[in-house]
Design a protein around this motif. Structure first.
Motif, short mmCIF file in Angstrom:
data_model
loop_
_atom_site.label_atom_id
_atom_site.label_comp_id
_atom_site.label_asym_id
_atom_site.label_seq_id
_atom_site.Cartn_x
_atom_site.Cartn_y
_atom_site.Cartn_z
N GLN A 36 13.41 12.70 27.16
CA GLN A 36 11.74 13.18 26.78
C GLN A 36 11.87 13.89 25.51
N LYS A 38 14.17 13.78 23.05
CA LYS A 38 14.33 13.09 21.89
C LYS A 38 13.15 12.19 21.63
N GLU A 39 12.36 11.77 22.51
CA GLU A 39 11.13 11.10 21.75
C GLU A 39 9.95 12.00 21.28
N TRP A 46 16.80 15.91 16.00
CA TRP A 46 17.47 15.59 17.06
C TRP A 46 19.03 16.36 17.36
#
Length: 164
Positions: A36, A38-39, A46
């Motif tokens: 979640q 990372k999105e 990141w």
């Protein structure tokens, strides 16, 4: 060992197993949260976020996310080491392997050995299948049934021709 010590050690064993299962469950949940995050993070943020906020390396985060993607929550009974070991199997082969092996009764080392043996057997099978089929060619001379009879006639004719 006294009965009280046996009871206490049994209680400790039960608690350890419960905590191991909770740890595996938490690994799956951490992986889901990492997916979640990372999105949601902007491109390029990141790695920095992992290092500064949750103190994971990219490699660790990738493994945790892979566990979350590839294992249902119910598989947390295997424990984290076994989940990570199972990741080394191709996803297409993993379910069959899990159904045919007593994973819950195996130690992590036994599981790793079983996976290693499976991979070695698979490699041998692929090598055998990749070899061209052996074809043996033999020349077979079929002698007609009346060969001897015809040979005698030819010899007779040759003698007659020579005698003329």
């Amino acid at each position: 060992m006294s009965d009280l010590q046996v009871t206490e050690i049994s209680k400790i064993e039960t608690e350890i197993i419960m905590l191991k299962n909770q740890t595996a469950q938490n690994i799956i949940e951490i992986g889901k949260r990492l997916i979640q995050a990372k999105e949601m993070l902007p491109h390029g943020e990141w790695g920095k976020w992992l290092e500064e906020k949750v103190e994971f390396t990219d490699r660790t985060a990738q493994r945790l996310m892979k566990v979350a993607n590839e294992f249902p929550t119910t598989m947390s009974v295997f424990g984290t080491s076994k989940l990570f070991a199972l990741l080394s199997l191709p996803e297409t082969e993993r379910e069959t392997f899990i159904q045919t092996q007593p994973i819950e009764d195996m130690t992590t080392r036994e599981l790793q050995q079983a996976i290693k043996e499976k991979k070695e057997l698979q490699k041998q099978l692929e090598e055998i299948q990749a070899r061209p089929p052996r074809v043996e060619v033999r020349e077979v001379i079929k002698v007609p049934d009346d060969y001897q009879n015809l040979k005698q006639k030819v010899n007779k004719l040759e003698r007659e021709l020579l005698n003329k």
